[in-house]
Design a protein around this motif. Structure first.
Motif, PDB file in Angstrom:
ATOM      1  N   VAL A  43      28.769  31.463  80.658  1.00 20.12           N
ATOM      2  CA  VAL A  43      29.802  30.650  80.004  1.00 20.12           C
ATOM      3  C   VAL A  43      31.115  31.416  79.983  1.00 20.12           C
ATOM      4  N   GLY A  44      31.049  32.677  79.575  1.00 15.07           N
ATOM      5  CA  GLY A  44      32.259  33.499  79.475  1.00 15.07           C
ATOM      6  C   GLY A  44      32.831  33.889  80.815  1.00 15.07           C
ATOM      7  N   LEU A  45      31.968  33.990  81.854  1.00 17.09           N
ATOM      8  CA  LEU A  45      32.428  34.409  83.173  1.00 17.09           C
ATOM      9  C   LEU A  45      33.542  33.521  83.696  1.00 17.09           C
ATOM     10  N   SER A  46      33.429  32.233  83.442  1.00 17.66           N
ATOM     11  CA  SER A  46      34.438  31.308  83.962  1.00 17.66           C
ATOM     12  C   SER A  46      35.821  31.591  83.394  1.00 17.66           C
ATOM     13  N   PHE A  47      35.872  32.180  82.184  1.00 19.08           N
ATOM     14  CA  PHE A  47      37.163  32.477  81.565  1.00 19.08           C
ATOM     15  C   PHE A  47      37.924  33.542  82.350  1.00 19.08           C
ATOM     16  N   GLY A 367      37.798  33.031  73.200  1.00 20.24           N
ATOM     17  CA  GLY A 367      36.593  32.243  73.422  1.00 20.24           C
ATOM     18  C   GLY A 367      35.664  32.725  74.497  1.00 20.24           C
ATOM     19  N   ALA A 368      36.164  33.458  75.487  1.00 21.38           N
ATOM     20  CA  ALA A 368      35.388  33.776  76.682  1.00 21.38           C
ATOM     21  C   ALA A 368      34.008  34.326  76.371  1.00 21.38           C
ATOM     22  N   PHE A 369      33.977  35.401  75.617  1.00 18.22           N
ATOM     23  CA  PHE A 369      32.704  36.067  75.365  1.00 18.22           C
ATOM     24  C   PHE A 369      32.323  36.040  73.890  1.00 18.22           C
ATOM     25  N   ALA A 370      32.944  35.123  73.127  1.00 15.11           N
ATOM     26  CA  ALA A 370      32.600  35.011  71.708  1.00 15.11           C
ATOM     27  C   ALA A 370      31.123  34.681  71.507  1.00 15.11           C
TER      28      ALA A 370
END
Length: 440
Positions: A43-47, A367-370
């Motif tokens: 999920v966070g990778l896309s950020f 938000g990326a790796f929250a």
């Protein structure tokens, strides 16, 4: 609003499915704990790739126009989401499955990086001066609307295909529906006229050749402060939009173990509350200013963060719903006015680059790796107290960044006022008298 809702429906759909489904069907061989962490990492990778989309969209949006870029981002996002809906699982094609899933998620990230800035400027640059807050809230509303839509469709499918059927095929239906949403969004955006500010820039032949270079050369401090403002909202918001709460509350191996459909219904209700509060924040900011609205919003958000996990940990679906709705009030009042704030703080010639890149950086910081950080804190401490402290710290940093900004509500947005727009909106940098800026 509709175009942005479709984009974020796709984006949030992945985040919710990552915590409930992908951790097993794509990352299952890693084991329950590692599979969950890697799912949230995807999920966070896309950020990380959102700044690429922001740079590309900002560059071409400042040179070619806002409308063309929005058409491209819609097709990219919808196409990637539809392909996820037909992607075979690890059990079928092995390691190729999670690799392809991550590639499609990266495409979603690039699209999301370019989407928000264009949508914001189309709304704010079309708006009357005294209604920028409420009209700028339209693309902001699209974000909770996307969460509401994605959570709602997943909730419906959890009843249509309960239990194992949801894991086998039920989760795919919401992803495949994205193809129909692309058609709707494309039709709507095709009928929208180009931003009047960009048309004036083009007519005056004042397009900047390298807007990104000019942005960081002249407005680097502003970019950082605005990124921190959004990071405070994003870290708290991604407890639901990033799928952490859904996974935490439904995990049968955890201490909560609530029923999946009930939790998705609670998230859907909180998304509706977030939507309403986002709209209210835009409206309120037209009267009391963007900065004052943010101050109120972050104070409420901090209170909501402190109440969230104690309520969730009661194992009551009613208390979980109350906690999410309370948090969504603060999220709305730290989000609805963001479009107007960003648009009013950047000069016309680099505005698309400014709002897009700043938003993308803020998304990475917040938000990326929250969800991943929250999961790691939970696994290492065994309690949610550390998560609360983390989210409060992010909110306090964002509030401090807001206090360093001047409010430029009502500043002219056209290229003929570029000299005025370039004056520093950061307190302590420059000695500009902004009291002469009126709503005329």
């Amino acid at each position: 609003m509709v175009g942005t809702a479709i984009e974020w429906y796709d984006y949030f759909l992945y985040a919710a499915a990552a915590g409930m489904i992908f951790k097993d069907v794509y990352f299952g061989p890693l084991g329950p704990a590692a599979g969950t962490l890697v799912a949230f990492l995807s999920v966070g990778l896309s950020f990380i790739f959102r700044p690429i989309g922001a740079v590309l969209a900002g560059h071409f949006g400042d040179r070619w126009g806002r409308r063309k870029v929005l058409m491209i981002t819609l097709i990219l996002m919808g196409g990637a989401t539809t392909l996820i809906g037909i992607l075979p699982t690890y059990a079928t094609i092995g390691a190729a499955a999670p690799i392809l899933l991550i590639v499609l998620r990266i495409i979603q990230g690039i699209s999301a990086g370019g989407e928000w800035g264009g949508a914001v400027l189309m709304a704010v640059e079309h708006a009357p001066v005294h209604r920028r807050g409420i009209m700028g809230a339209a693309p902001q509303i699209g974000v909770p609307a996307g969460l509401l839509l994605s959570s709602g469709v997943l909730a419906v499918m959890s009843y249509v295909a309960p239990g194992e059927a949801f894991t086998q095929w039920g989760w795919r239906v919401p992803f495949l529906l994205s193809f129909l949403l692309i058609i709707v969004g494309f039709y709507i955006r095709h009928g929208v006229e180009e931003s009047p500010v960009f048309e004036e820039i083009a007519a005056r032949q004042e397009n900047v050749k390298m807007p990104l270079v000019q942005l960081f050369r002249r407005h680097g401090v502003l970019v950082l402060l605005l990124a921190l403002v959004f990071a405070g909202n994003g870290a708290a918001g991604y407890m639901t939009t990033g799928g952490f709460i859904q996974n935490y509350a439904t995990d049968p191996a955890g201490s909560i173990g609530l029923e999946r459909g009930a939790v998705l219904n609670a998230v859907t209700l909180s998304a509706a509350s977030w939507l309403i509060c986002t709209l209210c924040a835009g409206l309120v900011s037209d009267f009391i200013g963007r900065r004052n609205t943010y101050i109120i919003g972050f104070l409420v958000q901090i209170a909501g963060i402190c109440a969230l996990f104690p309520l969730v940990n009661t194992r009551s679906i009613g208390m979980l719903t109350l906690g999410l709705v309370f948090l969504s009030i603060g999220l709305g009042f730290t989000y609805g006015q963001q479009s107007a704030l960003y648009a009013e703080l950047f000069p016309a010639s680099v505005r698309f680059s400014g709002v897009s890149v700043t938003y993308a950086i803020g998304a990475i910081l917040g938000g990326a790796f929250a969800p991943t950080i929250a999961q790691a804190l939970l696994q290492n401490t065994g309690t949610t107290g550390a998560i609360t402290i983390y989210l409060v710290i992010m909110s306090v940093i964002a509030l401090a960044a807001v206090l360093l900004l001047r409010d430029r509500k009502g500043i002219p947005l056209g290229p003929e006022h570029e000299k005025l727009q370039r004056l520093s909106p950061v307190r302590g940098i420059g000695t500009t008298d902004y009291t002469k800026i009126t709503m005329d």
